[in-house]
Write a protein that holds these residues in place. Structure first.
Motif, short mmCIF file in Angstrom:
data_model
loop_
_atom_site.label_atom_id
_atom_site.label_comp_id
_atom_site.label_asym_id
_atom_site.label_seq_id
_atom_site.Cartn_x
_atom_site.Cartn_y
_atom_site.Cartn_z
N ALA A 149 -4.62 5.06 -2.76
CA ALA A 149 -3.99 5.65 -3.93
C ALA A 149 -2.91 4.74 -4.48
O ALA A 149 -2.15 4.14 -3.71
CB ALA A 149 -3.39 7.02 -3.59
N GLY A 150 -2.83 4.64 -5.78
CA GLY A 150 -1.79 3.83 -6.40
C GLY A 150 -1.96 3.77 -7.90
O GLY A 150 -2.96 4.27 -8.45
N PRO A 151 -1.01 3.18 -8.58
CA PRO A 151 -1.07 3.08 -10.04
C PRO A 151 -2.03 1.98 -10.48
O PRO A 151 -2.52 1.19 -9.67
CB PRO A 151 0.37 2.73 -10.42
CG PRO A 151 0.87 1.95 -9.24
CD PRO A 151 0.21 2.56 -8.03
N ARG A 152 -2.28 1.92 -11.77
CA ARG A 152 -2.93 0.74 -12.34
C ARG A 152 -1.95 -0.42 -12.18
O ARG A 152 -0.76 -0.27 -12.43
CB ARG A 152 -3.23 0.95 -13.82
CG ARG A 152 -4.08 2.18 -14.10
CD ARG A 152 -4.24 2.42 -15.61
NE ARG A 152 -4.83 3.72 -15.85
CZ ARG A 152 -6.13 3.98 -15.80
NH1 ARG A 152 -6.97 2.98 -15.56
NH2 ARG A 152 -6.59 5.20 -16.00
N ILE A 153 -2.44 -1.57 -11.77
CA ILE A 153 -1.55 -2.70 -11.48
C ILE A 153 -1.96 -3.93 -12.28
O ILE A 153 -3.13 -4.32 -12.26
CB ILE A 153 -1.54 -3.04 -9.98
CG1 ILE A 153 -0.99 -1.87 -9.15
CG2 ILE A 153 -0.70 -4.29 -9.72
CD1 ILE A 153 -1.00 -2.11 -7.64
N TRP A 154 -0.98 -4.50 -12.96
CA TRP A 154 -1.11 -5.85 -13.50
C TRP A 154 -0.29 -6.74 -12.57
O TRP A 154 0.93 -6.57 -12.45
CB TRP A 154 -0.58 -5.90 -14.93
CG TRP A 154 -1.58 -5.43 -15.93
CD1 TRP A 154 -2.37 -6.21 -16.74
CD2 TRP A 154 -1.93 -4.07 -16.23
NE1 TRP A 154 -3.19 -5.41 -17.52
CE2 TRP A 154 -2.95 -4.10 -17.22
CE3 TRP A 154 -1.51 -2.83 -15.76
CZ2 TRP A 154 -3.52 -2.95 -17.75
CZ3 TRP A 154 -2.08 -1.69 -16.27
CH2 TRP A 154 -3.07 -1.74 -17.26
N VAL B 196 0.84 -1.20 0.00
CA VAL B 196 0.00 0.00 0.00
C VAL B 196 0.87 1.25 0.00
O VAL B 196 0.67 2.18 -0.79
CB VAL B 196 -0.96 -0.01 1.21
CG1 VAL B 196 -1.66 1.35 1.35
CG2 VAL B 196 -1.98 -1.13 1.07
N LYS B 197 1.87 1.25 0.89
CA LYS B 197 2.78 2.40 0.96
C LYS B 197 3.53 2.60 -0.35
O LYS B 197 3.62 3.72 -0.88
CB LYS B 197 3.78 2.19 2.10
CG LYS B 197 4.81 3.30 2.26
CD LYS B 197 6.02 2.86 3.06
CE LYS B 197 6.85 1.85 2.31
NZ LYS B 197 8.15 1.57 2.95
N ASN B 198 4.06 1.51 -0.89
CA ASN B 198 4.90 1.62 -2.09
C ASN B 198 4.09 1.91 -3.35
O ASN B 198 4.61 2.52 -4.28
CB ASN B 198 5.73 0.35 -2.25
CG ASN B 198 6.79 0.22 -1.18
OD1 ASN B 198 7.31 1.21 -0.69
ND2 ASN B 198 7.10 -1.01 -0.79
#
Length: 436
Positions: free
Chosen positions: A162-167, A125-127
């Motif tokens: 919050a974070g990027p789109r993840i595959w 989550v942090k990263n």
């Protein structure tokens, strides 16, 4: 405070009241406009052409770019939420095709291997947030325990964090005792990594299991690796038939396959088996590069993290065996990268973040230029090439109809690629997460 941020607060007090003193946030979007957004900047990178287009206005409705123009916009109607990015250059949100969000390079190497799944999830989550704020709006997470990053991805998609789109691949598929198995624990503990599978049908079953629990990409570990115990980086471990079974199952289910492959034989077997990308690519001979070009296989070479490992690895508890393997692959990997670039192979940006600190992903751009790419090629590797690898036809460009994943830097990164180490504006899916 930035004037545009103040304007957003004025227009949306219920969402922004707690952010009045902040120009950079860490756990929620900075602003989501109640009406269409207009970005005005000194220019943008047309990544398809590899050049900067001066004086740009980008119109965004919801999460989609509706118009990109160099014509001066008329603001008389006040129908747009205007974001003035004067002095900045816009780019599509950049993509990192090889990260491990559950790991931190700064942690003690062996102690961190004992982290529980909940602890690893908190790390992810942090990263994920750090990665997004560094301008990386899409990533491929190539291996994590307990489907932890799949859970983080789902939380991001639900708007909870919050974070990027993840595959995310779930567990990396490996042989017993190979790279991606757990070889550090004592034999009497009988610990086996959850991605271990021996034989083609066992490999196929493991791919199915990953998909069952939410994987939207697959990774196989075709050779030994640097950060495993008792494996040789240049030696093939999965057989051709095992790799092929993973590829066949994943492709039948509509997923792409990444192959961890340092050694020449493992690289060639992976290409023949039809994988979509080769990770690391350390020992590529001329034939392997030609095979990748002929097959259209993407190459993902993490050529930045060597410096971090050799400078800080010992202090962070990385065993001597692994430090020595890093020394073995570092020059060879960079030589392979240079030769592949010169030959015209398809390349994507893959950093192996977690081997060095998350958020520093952008430092690899300058290394890519140092070892043979033009600044335009380096940016293309992290935009249109990565979008093509992921089979996403609405990501990777600032173009009408594309998703509004947009970043900005002060100045022009085609003149100074290191500017991408300090992204000052981040928008993902039409939402502003960072503005400085």
């Amino acid at each position: 405070m930035n004037n545009i941020i103040a304007g957003v607060i004025k227009k949306a007090p219920s969402k922004m009241a707690l952010l009045i003193s902040c120009s950079l946030i860490s756990s929620a979007a900075l602003a989501q406009a109640d009406k269409p957004t207009l970005l005005i900047a000194d220019g943008y990178i047309d990544v398809a052409q590899g050049k900067t287009i001066k004086n740009v206005a980008v119109y965004i409705e919801g999460n989609t770019i509706t118009r990109v123009t160099t014509e001066k916009p008329s603001l008389a109607s006040g129908s747009f939420q205007v974001v003035d990015l004067s002095g900045k250059t816009l780019l599509p949100g950049v993509m990192d095709m090889h990260v491990h969000l559950t790991g931190d390079a700064e942690d003690n190497f062996l102690a961190s291997r004992e982290y529980s799944i909940p602890r690893q999830t908190v790390k992810a989550v942090k990263n994920a947030e750090k990665t997004l704020l560094a301008g990386f709006t899409s990533v491929r997470n190539l291996g994590a325990s307990g489907y932890s990053v799949i859970g983080v991805r789902d939380g991001i998609n639900a708007g909870e964090i919050a974070g990027p789109r993840i595959w995310a691949v779930g567990h990396s598929v490996s042989i017993t005792g190979g790279h991606c198995d757990d070889n550090f624990s004592a034999p009497e503990k009988a610990i086996k990594a959850k991605g271990v599978a021996d034989g083609p049908w066992a490999v196929r079953a493991k791919v199915r299991e990953n998909i069952k629990y939410g994987a939207n990409a697959i990774k196989v570990c075709a050779t030994g690796g640097v950060f495993s115990k008792g494996t040789k980086v240049g030696i093939q471990q999965l057989t051709f038939d095992e790799i092929k079974s993973a590829v066949d199952e994943a492709h039948m289910r509509g997923l792409t396959v990444a192959s961890h492959a340092h050694g020449t034989d493992g690289i060639k077997a992976s290409i023949k088996a039809g994988v979509d990308s080769i990770e690391h690519c350390s020992f590529m001979d001329k034939e392997a590069i030609e095979m990748a070009i002929t097959s259209g296989t993407y190459l993902s070479c993490d050529i930045y993290n060597t410096e971090y490992t050799l400078a800080f690895g010992e202090a962070n508890g990385v065993p001597e065996e692994n430090i020595n393997k890093e020394k073995q692959v570092s020059k060879a990997q960079r030589d392979s990268f240079t030769r592949a670039v010169k030959a015209g192979a398809k390349m994507v940006f893959g950093s192996d973040a977690a081997i060095y600190p998350h958020g520093d992903n952008g430092k690899q751009f300058s290394r890519m230029v140092k070892f043979g790419m033009s600044p335009a090629q380096a940016i293309q590797s992290a935009t249109i090439n990565s979008a093509a690898l992921l089979k996403q036809d609405n990501l990777g460009q600032i173009k009408s109809g594309f998703l509004a994943d947009i970043i900005a830097v002060d100045g022009d990164p085609l003149d100074n690629i290191s500017l991408l180490e300090n992204v000052t504006f981040v928008m993902k899916d039409g939402v502003i997460y960072k503005q400085q």
